[in-house]
Design an enzyme around this catalytic site. Structure first.
Site, PDB file in Angstrom:
ATOM      1  CG  ASP A  16     -22.632  30.122 -40.175  1.00  0.00           C
ATOM      2  OD1 ASP A  16     -22.171  29.117 -40.739  1.00  0.00           O
ATOM      3  OD2 ASP A  16     -23.409  30.916 -40.734  1.00  0.00           O
ATOM      4  CG  ASP A  18     -20.925  31.006 -46.006  1.00  0.00           C
ATOM      5  OD1 ASP A  18     -19.716  31.276 -46.043  1.00  0.00           O
ATOM      6  OD2 ASP A  18     -21.418  30.020 -46.581  1.00  0.00           O
TER       7      ASP A  18
END
Length: 240
Positions: A16, A18
């Site tokens: 991922d 963020d």
């Protein structure tokens, strides 16, 4: 299955963005807070709380997050169109208003990646492990470029490309499964790295070989309950 510390025995890492590679979560949280403090005040709704982010927004595609939080306040908005102006009283309008706020914060303040995450990514690349970014954000390309990380990832699957491909967002496994397919790797030989409960759940739904939760605020227990095999506070903790 290899031991968690034998990371080079996995063929791919799907990360991922963020909260895992960059502290954009801080920028997103600030943008969401500024947005909903105004929206809720304008319409006489219950004030925005910090836990609203983790309960309704964290890890979700932007428009889905707006819809979830507004429904929590008892408001079922028309979805609208992704081309709605920021002032439109629709899910997409509010989502676009948030994006404008976030884009301005990114432009003014910039973004620096987590040093420990960069160290792990570089170590994995040297070990020949394939790398991909799997993000719900429609700003992933801009954030990766601003952080100086874009060239490290041959595959970037973000909110825009996922929508174009008709993939369901996290907590469904679609985006992670598609990233593994693009890298030519079986999910059982791939590692999912997430800081959001919904993202960890997506990895668990895809039956990936290893799911690593990075605790940036969601909590180790919550990440493990969602399906993380192990949790860390910094990706540098995984380095040999």
């Amino acid at each position: 299955m290899p031991e968690p510390t034998e990371l080079e025995h996995y063929e791919a890492f799907l990360l991922d963005l963020d909260g895992v590679l960059t502290p954009t979560v801080e920028l997103h949280m600030r943008a969401w807070r500024e947005l909903f403090e105004d929206v809720f005040a304008e319409h006489g709704l219950a004030p925005y709380r910090e836990d609203d982010y983790f309960l309704h927004l964290d890890g979700r595609p932007r428009f889905a997050g707006v819809d979830a939080l507004m429904r929590d306040r008892g408001i079922a908005l028309d979805w609208g169109s992704e081309n709605d102006p920021p002032e439109a009283w629709t899910v997409c309008g509010i989502g676009n208003r948030k994006n404008a706020t976030f884009t301005e914060i990114l432009r003014v303040d910039g973004i620096e990646p987590y040093p420990g995450s960069v160290r792990l990514v570089d170590w994995l690349a040297q070990a020949g492990v394939k790398l991909a970014v799997v993000s719900s954000s429609r700003n992933a390309e801009a954030v990766l470029a601003a952080a100086g990380l874009r060239e490290r990832f041959p595959v970037v699957l973000d909110g825009r490309s996922s929508q174009e491909l008709g993939l369901r967002g996290k907590p469904e496994a679609d985006t992670y499964l598609r990233a593994a397919e693009l890298l030519g790797v079986d999910p059982s030989r791939a590692v999912v790295v997430e800081d959001a409960v919904s993202g960890v759940a997506a990895g668990a739904a895809g039956d990936f070989g290893l799911i690593i939760g990075v605790d940036r605020g969601a909590g180790h227990d919550a990440l493990r309950a969602a399906g993380a095999h192990l949790t860390v506070t910094d990706l540098a903790d995984l380095l040999p």
